[in-house]
Write a protein that holds these residues in place. Structure first.
Motif, short mmCIF file in Angstrom:
data_model
loop_
_atom_site.label_atom_id
_atom_site.label_comp_id
_atom_site.label_asym_id
_atom_site.label_seq_id
_atom_site.Cartn_x
_atom_site.Cartn_y
_atom_site.Cartn_z
N THR A 35 -16.42 28.17 -14.19
CA THR A 35 -14.97 28.00 -14.37
C THR A 35 -14.19 29.19 -13.82
O THR A 35 -12.99 29.29 -14.05
CB THR A 35 -14.63 27.80 -15.86
OG1 THR A 35 -15.27 28.82 -16.62
CG2 THR A 35 -15.10 26.45 -16.35
N GLY A 36 -14.88 30.08 -13.11
CA GLY A 36 -14.23 31.25 -12.54
C GLY A 36 -13.97 31.09 -11.06
O GLY A 36 -13.44 30.07 -10.60
N TYR A 37 -14.38 32.08 -10.31
CA TYR A 37 -14.08 32.12 -8.87
C TYR A 37 -14.68 30.92 -8.14
O TYR A 37 -14.08 30.36 -7.22
CB TYR A 37 -14.62 33.43 -8.31
CG TYR A 37 -14.16 33.80 -6.92
CD1 TYR A 37 -13.01 33.26 -6.36
CD2 TYR A 37 -14.88 34.71 -6.18
CE1 TYR A 37 -12.60 33.63 -5.09
CE2 TYR A 37 -14.48 35.08 -4.90
CZ TYR A 37 -13.34 34.53 -4.36
OH TYR A 37 -12.94 34.89 -3.10
N LEU A 52 -14.99 27.92 -9.10
CA LEU A 52 -14.12 26.74 -9.25
C LEU A 52 -12.95 26.82 -8.27
O LEU A 52 -12.60 25.83 -7.63
CB LEU A 52 -13.61 26.67 -10.69
CG LEU A 52 -12.86 25.40 -11.10
CD1 LEU A 52 -13.67 24.15 -10.87
CD2 LEU A 52 -12.45 25.47 -12.57
N ALA A 53 -12.37 28.01 -8.15
CA ALA A 53 -11.26 28.19 -7.21
C ALA A 53 -11.70 27.92 -5.77
O ALA A 53 -10.93 27.47 -4.95
CB ALA A 53 -10.69 29.60 -7.33
N ALA A 54 -12.99 28.18 -5.50
CA ALA A 54 -13.52 27.95 -4.15
C ALA A 54 -14.03 26.54 -3.96
O ALA A 54 -14.59 26.21 -2.92
CB ALA A 54 -14.62 28.96 -3.84
N ILE A 103 -17.37 30.23 0.43
CA ILE A 103 -15.91 30.41 0.39
C ILE A 103 -15.34 30.09 1.78
O ILE A 103 -15.69 30.74 2.75
CB ILE A 103 -15.54 31.87 0.02
CG1 ILE A 103 -16.23 32.29 -1.27
CG2 ILE A 103 -14.03 32.03 -0.11
CD1 ILE A 103 -16.08 33.78 -1.58
#
Lengths: 287, 287, 287, 287
Positions: free
Chosen positions: C180-182, C184-186, C203
């Motif tokens: 749920t951290g980086y 997820l953003a990627a 990424i």
């Protein structure tokens, strides 16, 4: 269909690609036989100053997509068409392959092939009300971290409207030409290169609900960099020209007044390049 | 800023939303006090024929986004502005909330608020060379399975160019207004509603390399349905009007000749609706 | 359900959040009344060395998700449970809100609430055959550019299998907690925190066909950094600990031998946090 | 490495692929020379009942990924290994190509190659408390519309936890084997086939904030179909077996008690198939 009178050509050769060494010579000789003078400019870096002699009617660019970006940036307001011959892996921008060079030039001289007029973007940075940077790009403007920590924050305005505050690894403002570049890797859509639109694509945004946004090419997009960043920030144009940002900087992105003039291939158009590059009929998924 | 002369108003009320019962009456009385005649049309279904009296200067639409789509479809070529008051959850299209109705009408009459001219699409189906269907949509045209098996195949042309062969759960051709509808759920980008572009968004495509594509609103998009489908196919406009397809059908999508005229809110524009709906400043992800 | 004997507690307070000043005192007094000794450690930076007294039975962590990551990293092999009370915006890891602190501690002492055993990752960097770095993370390991140019290249191996060569802005190897951290953003998926799996999320990859890949927690993932990078590279653990990489470095990522022991809330579990944070029932799209 | 005693083989041939006609005969003769009896079962449809003689030690499956799914479903609880030889386009599941058939069988008999034990899912439908359907799948279970209107709503529970209410075009519960199937087309991650996890992937969800979720293979996932749907709903297993749903139905998905036993190729493993199919080193994007 009218002949295009060409008297002097600038051949810009990416000297890092050895195929350009002999090809630039061959093309110069070919042009000479037609009574067209030419000059070869050997480029090795993306920020080399480029001199363009008065009376230059055409630029022939030998390299990959990166070399075209370089030419477009340096020729930005001169209104000279760029005929790009691809020496690298098949590019999105450089549709003309190396074995087509003679046909492409002949088509151009006889007025056959078209010129694609591509939107470029102009980026200005205002610091304490003073313009400290101006630059142009054919693909995109990116604001991102210049350091190890990646997350930056910024506020976005579109025209006079506050469009929100972002935390992300950065923000891409891309042209239609740039839609198949970095913006695509960050999740952006593909735009027909002839559109007059801008794409706003956040990079790894901190929220799930964000989506790429396509706005009119007439839009004035403003990014402001609030205080309290955890890292240095940098602005980048076409991945080639960079400018270090400071907190409180205001970045204004608009379309450039001039367009890049790219000579198109007679053999394939943008949609066909897409179809082949993106392999739309490609390998299947469902069982 | 000029006054807009309005003599007769058609109030289209989504009768399924009970708030419309009294509001339509209240608005009719309010208009009467201003010397403006009106008629209330109660709609319960998305395909009810809609009669528009000659001399109607304005349509006031009471409902949600779906009711606006219905109005736009039935008013398609009449050039009558639609002032949509949102009775449902906050919509993308209906920017004017129920407590703003009087202000919005007054602004309209006094010429204050703007009219957003929205691209619509016209879809025709050709079967053995004969046009067997024509319809219009404000949001999108979808071709998909009408049965249990989901995967269909089709060929896409953009203008005169073969853009590839697709296997997917379907294909969406969306307008800018429709960019926040089904196309978004299928992974499409958001477009500023004032653009003149079309979005081609495949639904669950069979290949990884496909991406949504934005093309000019002047494009003629053609889908052909090859033989050998495993399921029936159906064409759908705005999720409201459907037409069963057959193998070998040719579907042609172009922009409609007329635009939908939507009265905008003075209080918020499209970007602000986006900002609030999409929660761009919203809950964070990274630790 | 057995009582858990606790004699000494270490209270780690993120001193940057002022709420921690009085709360750490209040909790220390509360524990003293129960005959439990405690020590308050005030942390201001993510890389401050943390001393843990022998006989410490529990760590109470006051801060946000970042403070828990810091605790987990420094307590990595001590087997001490962490009871994290969230002082910031509602976190993914810190499920216990500030008004629940007393209930949560009482539940813990009486053996009521569970301990979630979270996979951590151990990262080693080999240079010319010598181990030059080792570190642990609860969220993720990231390899990315440390400079202005973003694109890096690397080769990926999973176990003994060559899994391909990547050009991207970087590579994330995330734990289920880090999903749920980086990651997820990627574009990565969400994993139930109790799984023993690793997520490999590129990424902004240079190719369209790449997708996040979930592999067994028993996998040994190896990244090698080929010569010819255009930028410096850096390894980052949980966004807090960094190590500069060199060409030819070999990075080995495996699960840590120990797990992070996080005391869970009685009031909500991970799925409920997800449901509320991700707003699954949230604002609609289609008209 | 021990020899595997094989006395009787069932050859399941997808008779729609003509290559299977002679190959099934060739393999039967090859086995006969080794003193192994065999029977050829010709299949033309995905729901043909399949009889398996007692004493069958091995199934050889000639076809594509779909044929393997069919075999796995019908052999679900018999514990017989499946050696699948791919007759179609290169598949994700069928790693063994047609020219490797003899080598693969010999390796199997001599105990060389491995057996991959794949999680399958069992789906039950409860109606008014009565179980009205049970079925198994190797790839996925899908709940979706069976009609023209696409959007359906359903409630999701994971174990005993309410995980939210969804509006979407459907919901996929996929196994690791199914992660490269329909789930991938809908945006799901790829899972190593040996994991014991389930993927919950909504299809075109109505909200932007939803993401695919990976949960433990021990999870009990429950979908309930609330009243008020606009369309009929259908449950589908592996795209091959369907069951019409009714409002108030409760669908329970769990891992099957048995696993599918797939004989792996000696020449390439799952990661290598991925690398080649997904073209990780593939065509670049950024200029």
């Amino acid at each position: 269909m009218e002949e295009r009178p060409v008297r002097h050509v600038l051949i810009i050769a990416n000297w890092g690609k050895t195929a350009s060494h002999s090809l630039s010579q061959t093309i110069a000789e070919y042009l000479a036989r037609k009574g067209i003078t030419s000059k070869v400019f050997r480029t090795n870096a993306e920020n080399e100053p480029l001199e363009v002699q008065d009376g230059t009617d055409l630029v022939i660019c030998l390299g990959g997509d990166g070399t075209v970006l370089y030419c477009a940036r340096y020729l930005q307001d001169l209104g000279i068409p760029i005929l790009a011959i691809n020496l690298g892996t098949f590019g999105f921008i450089t549709e003309i392959s190396v074995d087509e060079w003679q046909e492409a030039i002949e088509f151009y001289l006889s007025g056959k092939n078209c010129i694609s007029r591509r939107l470029m973007i102009r980026t200005a940075v205002l610091r304490d009300g003073v313009k400290v940077f101006t630059g142009h790009g054919l693909n995109e403007m990116v604001v991102s971290s210049s350091g190890i920590s990646k997350v930056i924050s910024m506020a976005l305005r579109i025209g006079d409207t506050d469009a929100g505050f972002f935390r992300s690894d950065g923000m891409i403002i891309a042209t239609p030409t740039g839609s198949t570049g970095y913006s695509l890797a960050a999740g952006g859509p593909i735009l027909d290169v002839d559109l007059s639109s801008l794409i706003i694509t956040p990079i790894c945004p901190f929220t799930l609900s964000n989506r790429p946004l396509v706005v009119s090419g007439e839009s004035r997009i403003t990014l402001t960099i609030p205080k309290g960043q955890r890292t240095g920030l940098v602005l980048s144009l076409d991945g080639q020209q960079t400018f270090p940002l400071m907190e409180d900087d205001v970045i204004v992105v608009e379309k450039s007044r001039s367009k890049a003039l790219l000579v198109t291939s007679e053999r394939r158009n943008f949609i066909e390049v897409l179809r082949d590059k993106l392999n739309w009929s490609g390998g299947g998924l469902h069982a």
